[in-house]
Design an enzyme around this catalytic site. Structure first.
Site, short mmCIF file in Angstrom:
data_model
loop_
_atom_site.label_atom_id
_atom_site.label_comp_id
_atom_site.label_asym_id
_atom_site.label_seq_id
_atom_site.Cartn_x
_atom_site.Cartn_y
_atom_site.Cartn_z
N HIS A 1 1.11 -1.64 0.29
CA HIS A 1 -0.03 -0.12 -0.23
C HIS A 1 0.53 1.63 -0.23
CE1 HIS A 1 -2.05 -3.20 1.88
NE2 HIS A 1 -3.51 -2.65 1.32
N LYS B 1 -1.35 -8.44 -4.89
CA LYS B 1 -2.46 -6.78 -4.33
C LYS B 1 -1.44 -5.73 -4.06
CE LYS B 1 -5.15 -4.41 -1.07
NZ LYS B 1 -5.80 -4.28 0.07
#
Length: 288
Positions: free
Chosen positions: A104, A131
């Protein structure tokens, strides 16, 4: 989980770090008890990666491993500690559980080259699913995430690729068009787990996300601000009623020329430009 299933979700993410007084051995058997109405994605996000957990890694790893043992279908671990977590598991990951390794970036969206390097780093951990979540400083940043999604689709690499905040909103709706594995929606407005996350109800009922695929044409309204516009509701319902394979989204745009030159492929089939002057709305339609 039952509420998510009722909305039509495919799986439910359980954010353990957001549960007050969470005790893994007491609570996980109840949270993951079967039969369950949906598969579960278990996340225990630390503060340093945008979550709420502030303790040491080992108790968090123990909770995630227990979730696997109790039948969680997906578990999310951060790239920074992925190798450490995999070593902690010592090869005990159940075959029916997929490991999502995530990264992230809450500041920006890196260059295409940096995103490709990050992708390779995550793949090297042995992740079942990659991700990558970044932040848009302008809407053209999202195009780089779309490029990564398309690359992974061609290479058959499962990837969740999303861009956070209002300028990245289109990534959450259009990810299935470009090959994203899944997108996230909150159960209700105000309960988002990331900036500008739509509700699951809007993804399913307004944007018809289940019908979005590689051949879906993209239309939308350009403006700044643009979030107040009801055009997506009206146009997407019209597309659905006539059976048109298209989706209509809001584009929060700062630099119109840069936007039009970036999103110039035939996939982006038409735009409506919204101008607000003294509370009077003017619109100009254009085609890419």
């Amino acid at each position: 989980v039952a509420a998510a299933a009722a909305l039509g979700a495919d799986l439910a993410e359980l954010r353990l770090d957001r549960l007050a007084g969470f005790a893994p051995r007491r609570d996980l058997p109840a949270l993951l008890a079967k039969p369950r109405t949906l598969p579960a994605l278990v996340t225990y996000r630390p503060k340093w990666e945008g979550g709420e957990y502030e303790g040491d890694d080992e108790p968090r790893f123990e909770a995630l491993q227990l979730a696997m043992e109790l039948g969680a279908e997906y578990v999310d671990i951060e790239l920074k500690v992925a190798d450490k977590f995999i070593k902690f598991m010592s090869g005990k990951k159940p075959e029916n559980c997929k490991l999502i390794v995530s990264s992230h970036n809450y500041d920006n969206t890196p260059s295409a080259e940096e995103l490709a390097s990050l992708l390779a780093q995550i793949q090297a951990t042995g992740a079942d699913i990659v991700k990558i979540a970044t932040t848009a400083t302008e809407i053209v940043d999202v195009s780089r995430m779309f490029q990564i999604l398309v690359h992974c689709q061609e290479k058959q690499v499962p990837i969740i690729g999303l861009v956070m905040n209002d300028r990245g909103f289109i990534s959450r709706v259009l990810c299935p068009k470009f090959g994203g594995y899944l997108t996230f929606g909150s159960l209700e407005k105000g309960k988002e787990s990331a900036p500008s996350q739509p509700t699951a109800a809007d993804l399913i009922n307004v944007y018809n996300i289940r019908q979005i695929g590689p051949d879906t044409k993209v239309f939308g309204i350009i403006g700044n601000p643009v979030g107040h516009s009801k055009s997506p509701i009206l146009h997407n319902e019209a597309f659905r009623s006539v059976g048109l394979n298209a989706v209509y989204v809001p584009f929060l745009v700062d630099d119109l020329a840069k936007f039009l030159s970036t999103y110039s492929s035939p996939d982006f089939a038409g735009f409506r430009y919204l101008i607000l002057v003294s509370h009077i709305t003017y619109s100009i339609s254009t085609r890419s």
